[in-house]
Structures are given as C-alpha cells and as structure tokens.
Design a protein around this motif. Structure first.
Motif, short mmCIF file in Angstrom:
data_model
loop_
_atom_site.label_atom_id
_atom_site.label_comp_id
_atom_site.label_asym_id
_atom_site.label_seq_id
_atom_site.Cartn_x
_atom_site.Cartn_y
_atom_site.Cartn_z
N ASP A 135 -4.20 -73.01 -26.89
CA ASP A 135 -4.97 -73.44 -25.74
C ASP A 135 -5.09 -74.96 -25.59
O ASP A 135 -5.26 -75.46 -24.48
N TYR A 136 -5.04 -75.69 -26.70
CA TYR A 136 -5.35 -77.11 -26.68
C TYR A 136 -4.24 -77.95 -27.28
O TYR A 136 -3.57 -77.54 -28.24
N LEU A 137 -4.08 -79.16 -26.72
CA LEU A 137 -3.25 -80.20 -27.31
C LEU A 137 -4.19 -81.19 -27.97
O LEU A 137 -5.11 -81.70 -27.33
N LEU A 138 -4.00 -81.47 -29.26
CA LEU A 138 -4.84 -82.42 -29.98
C LEU A 138 -4.14 -83.76 -30.00
O LEU A 138 -2.95 -83.84 -30.37
N THR A 139 -4.84 -84.81 -29.60
CA THR A 139 -4.25 -86.15 -29.50
C THR A 139 -4.94 -87.11 -30.47
O THR A 139 -5.93 -86.76 -31.11
N ASP A 140 -4.41 -88.32 -30.52
CA ASP A 140 -5.03 -89.36 -31.33
C ASP A 140 -5.98 -90.22 -30.50
O ASP A 140 -6.54 -91.19 -30.97
N THR A 141 -6.17 -89.87 -29.22
CA THR A 141 -6.95 -90.65 -28.27
C THR A 141 -8.14 -89.85 -27.77
O THR A 141 -8.02 -88.65 -27.52
N VAL A 142 -9.27 -90.51 -27.62
CA VAL A 142 -10.44 -89.85 -27.04
C VAL A 142 -10.18 -89.64 -25.55
O VAL A 142 -9.88 -90.58 -24.82
N LEU A 143 -10.25 -88.39 -25.10
CA LEU A 143 -9.94 -88.04 -23.72
C LEU A 143 -11.17 -87.65 -22.91
O LEU A 143 -11.11 -87.57 -21.69
N ARG A 144 -12.28 -87.39 -23.57
CA ARG A 144 -13.51 -86.98 -22.87
C ARG A 144 -14.62 -87.96 -23.14
O ARG A 144 -14.79 -88.46 -24.16
N LEU A 189 3.46 -88.33 -25.72
CA LEU A 189 3.38 -87.69 -24.41
C LEU A 189 3.01 -88.75 -23.39
O LEU A 189 1.96 -89.40 -23.52
N ILE A 190 3.86 -88.92 -22.39
CA ILE A 190 3.58 -89.84 -21.28
C ILE A 190 3.31 -88.99 -20.05
O ILE A 190 4.17 -88.21 -19.62
N PHE A 191 2.12 -89.14 -19.50
CA PHE A 191 1.76 -88.37 -18.31
C PHE A 191 2.56 -88.90 -17.12
O PHE A 191 2.52 -90.10 -16.83
N PRO A 192 3.29 -88.03 -16.41
CA PRO A 192 4.14 -88.49 -15.31
C PRO A 192 3.38 -88.98 -14.08
O PRO A 192 3.94 -89.68 -13.26
N CYS A 193 2.12 -88.66 -13.98
CA CYS A 193 1.33 -89.04 -12.80
C CYS A 193 0.87 -90.49 -12.86
O CYS A 193 0.84 -91.19 -11.84
N CYS A 194 0.52 -90.98 -14.05
CA CYS A 194 -0.04 -92.33 -14.15
C CYS A 194 0.57 -93.15 -15.28
O CYS A 194 0.19 -94.29 -15.50
N PHE A 195 1.49 -92.56 -16.04
CA PHE A 195 2.21 -93.21 -17.13
C PHE A 195 1.33 -93.63 -18.30
O PHE A 195 1.74 -94.45 -19.12
N ASN A 196 0.11 -93.08 -18.40
CA ASN A 196 -0.68 -93.27 -19.61
C ASN A 196 -0.07 -92.44 -20.71
O ASN A 196 0.57 -91.42 -20.45
N LYS A 197 -0.25 -92.87 -21.96
CA LYS A 197 0.40 -92.15 -23.05
C LYS A 197 -0.57 -91.85 -24.17
O LYS A 197 -1.54 -92.59 -24.40
N VAL A 198 -0.31 -90.73 -24.83
CA VAL A 198 -1.06 -90.30 -26.00
C VAL A 198 -0.06 -89.76 -27.01
O VAL A 198 1.05 -89.37 -26.65
#
Length: 76
Positions: A67-76, A50-59
C-alpha cells in the motif's frame, strides 16, 4: 513501525503505478515512472530515486509494501 510522515500511498492499475496526488504540487492521479519489477527490488532493500513527473521533485524510495512507498523525505 512505519513512519507515516515519510510514506505515501500508491495503487497499481493495469501494471502502471499511480499515486492519488503528488505530495509536493498536489496534482491528482500521477503516473509514476516505476515498474512492478522496481517495487520488487525496493522491497528487497534496494534504494530507488523517484522523480515525480508533474513537478520534478525527487525522493529516494527505501522500502515498499502493498500500500505504501517509504521514502527518506518527510511528505506529510
């Protein structure tokens, strides 16, 4: 147990998938380049970049529930 530091909430509005804010640049109401079909595949175990279109960061999305998307990256 879901590791909430790697999860982010999302909403489906009229078949579009949104997050209330980007975890990286904090832009509000971001439309994600995902479809409901992608969510179903992620829920069965397929990973999705998933590449965020606002800042092009990816997870990498590794799981999803209603309710939730689980990623491989710490987001909080």
């Amino acid at each position: 147990m879901i590791p909430f530091n790697k999860a982010w909430t999302y909403e489906i509005i009229a078949k579009d998938i949104y997050v209330s804010s980007c975890p990286f640049c904090h832009t509000e109401n971001v439309l994600l380049p995902l479809k409901i079909e992608h969510l179903k595949l992620i829920q069965t175990g397929q990973k999705k970049l998933l590449i965020f279109p606002c800042c092009f960061n990816k997870v990498t999305l590794i799981d999803a529930d209603q309710d939730y998307l689980l990623t491989d990256t710490v987001l909080r």
